[in-house]
Design a protein around this motif. Structure first.
Motif, PDB file in Angstrom:
ATOM      1  N   LEU A   4      27.703   2.496-103.559  1.00  0.00           N
ATOM      2  CA  LEU A   4      27.264   2.885-102.231  1.00  0.00           C
ATOM      3  C   LEU A   4      28.229   3.891-101.625  1.00  0.00           C
ATOM      4  CD1 LEU A   4      28.438   0.453 -99.562  1.00  0.00           C
ATOM      5  CD2 LEU A   4      28.690  -0.205-101.928  1.00  0.00           C
ATOM      6  N   ALA A   5      27.773   4.564-100.600  1.00  0.00           N
ATOM      7  CA  ALA A   5      28.634   5.492 -99.862  1.00  0.00           C
ATOM      8  C   ALA A   5      29.411   4.683 -98.830  1.00  0.00           C
ATOM      9  CB  ALA A   5      27.786   6.549 -99.171  1.00  0.00           C
ATOM     10  N   ARG A   6      30.702   4.985 -98.707  1.00  0.00           N
ATOM     11  CA  ARG A   6      31.554   4.254 -97.762  1.00  0.00           C
ATOM     12  C   ARG A   6      32.343   5.216 -96.902  1.00  0.00           C
ATOM     13  NH1 ARG A   6      35.564   0.362-100.784  1.00  0.00           N
ATOM     14  NH2 ARG A   6      36.201   0.063 -98.639  1.00  0.00           N
ATOM     15  N   THR A  60      29.685   1.882 -93.037  1.00  0.00           N
ATOM     16  CA  THR A  60      30.702   2.520 -92.199  1.00  0.00           C
ATOM     17  C   THR A  60      31.500   1.418 -91.530  1.00  0.00           C
ATOM     18  OG1 THR A  60      29.236   4.391 -91.782  1.00  0.00           O
ATOM     19  CG2 THR A  60      31.122   4.139 -90.305  1.00  0.00           C
ATOM     20  N   ARG A  93      24.899   2.373 -97.828  1.00  0.00           N
ATOM     21  CA  ARG A  93      25.940   3.051 -97.058  1.00  0.00           C
ATOM     22  C   ARG A  93      26.575   2.053 -96.098  1.00  0.00           C
ATOM     23  NH1 ARG A  93      28.388   7.388 -95.681  1.00  0.00           N
ATOM     24  NH2 ARG A  93      28.815   8.046 -93.584  1.00  0.00           N
TER      25      ARG A  93
END
Length: 71
Positions: free
Chosen positions: A40-42, A15, A13
């Motif tokens: 991945l989470a963005r 941010t 992840r």
């Protein structure tokens, strides 16, 4: 990350805080070049309150511990 033998491939992840969203295109190009085809989470947020910088990033890295015998 290097202290625990992790790499950008272990990021799950990210941010990112951009001072100006007009920089998103350049940021996104550099990000994709650096992270490759990792999944991945963005999240990207415009943050006018970022002081003395154009970009700030935080990342969560997941690296499983090696399995020990008998467990």
């Amino acid at each position: 990350m290097c202290c625990v033998a992790c790499s950008l491939a272990d990021v799950v992840r990210a941010t990112t805080y951009l001072q100006d969203t007009r920089d998103f295109g350049r940021y996104n190009k550099a990000f994709l070049q650096g992270i490759g085809d990792a999944v991945l989470a963005r999240t990207t947020v415009e943050a006018k309150a970022v002081i003395n910088t154009k970009i700030e990033m935080e990342a969560i890295v997941y690296k499983p511990l090696p399995r020990t015998e008998g467990k």
